[in-house]
Design an enzyme around this catalytic site. Sequence first.
Site, PDB file in Angstrom:
ATOM      1  N   SER A   1       6.774  -3.634  -1.792  1.00 53.58           N
ATOM      2  CA  SER A   1       6.212  -2.395  -1.253  1.00 53.58           C
ATOM      3  C   SER A   1       6.017  -1.302  -2.292  1.00 53.58           C
ATOM      4  O   SER A   1       5.271  -0.360  -2.061  1.00 53.58           O
ATOM      5  CB  SER A   1       7.084  -1.859  -0.111  1.00 53.58           C
ATOM      6  OG  SER A   1       8.307  -1.367  -0.604  1.00 53.58           O
TER       7      SER A   1
ATOM      8  N   LYS B   1      11.392   3.934  -1.742  1.00 60.22           N
ATOM      9  CA  LYS B   1      10.061   4.460  -1.407  1.00 60.22           C
ATOM     10  C   LYS B   1       9.804   5.747  -2.181  1.00 60.22           C
ATOM     11  O   LYS B   1      10.688   6.285  -2.831  1.00 60.22           O
ATOM     12  CB  LYS B   1       9.940   4.763   0.097  1.00 60.22           C
ATOM     13  CG  LYS B   1      10.239   3.606   1.029  1.00 60.22           C
ATOM     14  CD  LYS B   1       9.207   2.509   0.962  1.00 60.22           C
ATOM     15  CE  LYS B   1       9.569   1.370   1.920  1.00 60.22           C
ATOM     16  NZ  LYS B   1       8.725   0.193   1.742  1.00 60.22           N
TER      17      LYS B   1
END
Length: 197
Positions: free
Chosen positions: A35, A76
């Site tokens: 990701s 993230k």
Amino acid sequence: MKSFIKEWGLFTLIVVIIIVSRWLIWSPVTVDGHSMDPTLQDQEHLIMFRTQNIKRFDIVVAGEPDGTGKEKLIVKRVIGMPGDTIRYENDILYVNDKKMDEPYLQEYLEAFAKDKLQSIYTYNTQFQARAQVSTAFTVDTNFQPSFTVTVPEGHYYLLGDDRIVSQDSRAVGSFAKEDIKGKIILRMWPLNRISLF
């Protein structure tokens, strides 16, 4: 005994400092998944600094439930700060109506424009299929290229750099301040990619 303390005292002190700082100040983290490609790659080893001083575009570690009631740590990027209005329009980010640059996306934006990332995602046919139906690199959970989100006070809006495959705030919502464990300050492995953030 004095000679032992003299010889080993400094070494022992250094070890104690490292152990205490590891518990209170920093922590090792391993990237799990794709990701954050290409900024961070699967299985890279990072150092997280425990801090509440989080800024926009910092790479952070956050905790979220994994479905079994246990906490899973994810890596993230902070896009939205508490109270922000985040808007994407065809891969352009606006924060509180101000256009913002995201240079860390450039490589994958170019690849998306070229062939919808098909040559990059050769390792995963599901990623290829998802990219194929995407109308932009950053879309919401309904594959819409234009969407707006207001971040609640005390929360952060987190996105992965590989927007096609990342499960992030678009799907699970914003993250409360207490869910943010700290920010990434160092990639320590592999050796050829060591870098500060």
